[in-house]
Design an enzyme around this catalytic site. Sequence first.
Site, mmCIF file in Angstrom:
data_model
loop_
_atom_site.group_PDB
_atom_site.id
_atom_site.type_symbol
_atom_site.label_atom_id
_atom_site.label_comp_id
_atom_site.label_asym_id
_atom_site.label_seq_id
_atom_site.Cartn_x
_atom_site.Cartn_y
_atom_site.Cartn_z
ATOM 1 N N GLU A 1 0.820 -1.204 0.000
ATOM 2 C CA GLU A 1 0.000 0.000 0.000
ATOM 3 C C GLU A 1 0.859 1.261 0.000
ATOM 4 O OE1 GLU A 1 -2.318 -3.394 1.446
ATOM 5 O OE2 GLU A 1 -0.353 -2.578 2.025
ATOM 6 N N PRO B 1 11.051 -13.984 -1.214
ATOM 7 C CA PRO B 1 9.924 -14.098 -0.281
ATOM 8 C C PRO B 1 9.291 -12.741 0.006
ATOM 9 C CG PRO B 1 11.825 -15.323 0.507
ATOM 10 C CD PRO B 1 12.300 -14.480 -0.629
ATOM 11 N N GLU C 1 13.935 -3.845 -3.608
ATOM 12 C CA GLU C 1 14.660 -4.072 -4.851
ATOM 13 C C GLU C 1 13.862 -4.904 -5.856
ATOM 14 O OE1 GLU C 1 19.325 -3.787 -3.512
ATOM 15 O OE2 GLU C 1 18.418 -5.792 -3.552
ATOM 16 N N ASN D 1 0.624 -7.996 -6.493
ATOM 17 C CA ASN D 1 0.558 -7.047 -7.601
ATOM 18 C C ASN D 1 1.452 -7.474 -8.771
ATOM 19 O OD1 ASN D 1 0.344 -4.702 -9.153
ATOM 20 N ND2 ASN D 1 1.969 -3.688 -8.009
ATOM 21 N N LEU D 2 0.858 -7.597 -9.963
ATOM 22 C CA LEU D 2 1.646 -7.946 -11.154
ATOM 23 C C LEU D 2 1.966 -6.738 -12.030
ATOM 24 C CD1 LEU D 2 -0.633 -7.737 -13.557
ATOM 25 C CD2 LEU D 2 -1.091 -10.093 -12.983
#
Length: 444
Positions: A63, A266, A324, A348-349
């Site tokens: 967010e 992860p 990163e 999110n893609l």
Amino acid sequence: MLRILYRTLWYIAAPLAVARLLVRSRHERGYIEHIVERFGYTASYAARNKAPLIWIHAVSLGETRAAEPLILAMLEEHPDAQILITHMTLAGRMMSEKLFGARVLRCYLPYDMCGPVRRFLRAWRPTLGIVLETEVWPTLIDECRYAGIPLVLTNARMSERSYQRAARFSSVVRHVFGGFSRVLAQSAADAQRLSALGAHDVVVLGNLKFDIVRAAELSDQGRAWHAAIGQRPVWVAGSTHEGEEALVLDAYRQLHIADALLVLVPRHPQRFDAVAELVKCTGLKLARRSQWPKTSMQASASRPVAIDPLPDDVQVLLGDSMGEMSAYYVAADVAFIGGSLLPIGGQNLIEACAIGVPVVIGPHTFNFEQVCFDAITAGAALRVRDPATLAQAVHTVLTNRVYRVTMGAAGAAFAARHRGATRRTLDELEALLPAPRQRISDSS
């Protein structure tokens, strides 16, 4: 009755939440810091400042990144106002510090209890409150309404799954969602569900995440990594969750491309060590981003300096770093977006698509259903069912250059078509904000 039960449960949950923070602080000191803020105790801004305060709540890392273009635009358009960003997680706070530094104020949002929330609102006295995406806290909404503070749900989304759950408590839920002054939804489907739950003054403005601008240094860093990796095909599995890494490693073993490199990133930093142990138990050769490259990245005016090559025998590079993700995607030939092989709801893609990387997602993307559907329709993403079909999809992309380039171009075009939500959001908020001194251009 439900409201009384909800507030009573918070008095039980709050001590347990603090205990959890103390346990996690054994590995990351930051979890024990600023605990008093979670109970509304903070230095009073209102007593010391007359500048209007715009308060933006971005619960965690995702967010905070989504809010980045909106916050940067507000800093430019409203230089006489101060901006406060609140978070619930350490990751969100760390990302806020990295993105905005001292340009904004920040603290943790208090737990959703009457006393802490009232103390928070009295201390800060915001002119406007903006909460991101799915942050619906009943006590906070009620207290803002009583205090006369307009509260806007921005970049709002509501999955069908969440809608069905909420609809079971229609009378209570309608009161909660009706407390928002405005709701700015990502899509027409989100707007329809939110309206059905009692939200009013709902408009569709698109997704702020399409407007995130990738930092130039991250692009340089990703290209330097790609050069240091060499000609090997690179598969990034980003934002993976507990239980998912084992499935990704299973798919990697089924890939049957001898020199392919898996970059495993992860979602939560506290799991880095556990995932490293998991990789070692499979017998795969592991390297960690925190230990590579050993030569520091110092960018010149034209390009980063050369860095240490990644050893050829490394099969899995663990992305144990924060902030990163863009660099990992720049270095990749294909990206799997985590949180989707297990019923977590996806991640999110958009970031990967905007970079021009072919995207693969699993079957469970209910938190991002509209954007995933649009990406698949645009030819920018593939959906798989399990580790076997994940391996097949990644193999197809890595071994077919024409297909890979076509998918990447489709992703970049898809992301470009959906930009502009920041400008539309600012225009909708204008009546609730301090008068701007200047405006950003429509191209921002």
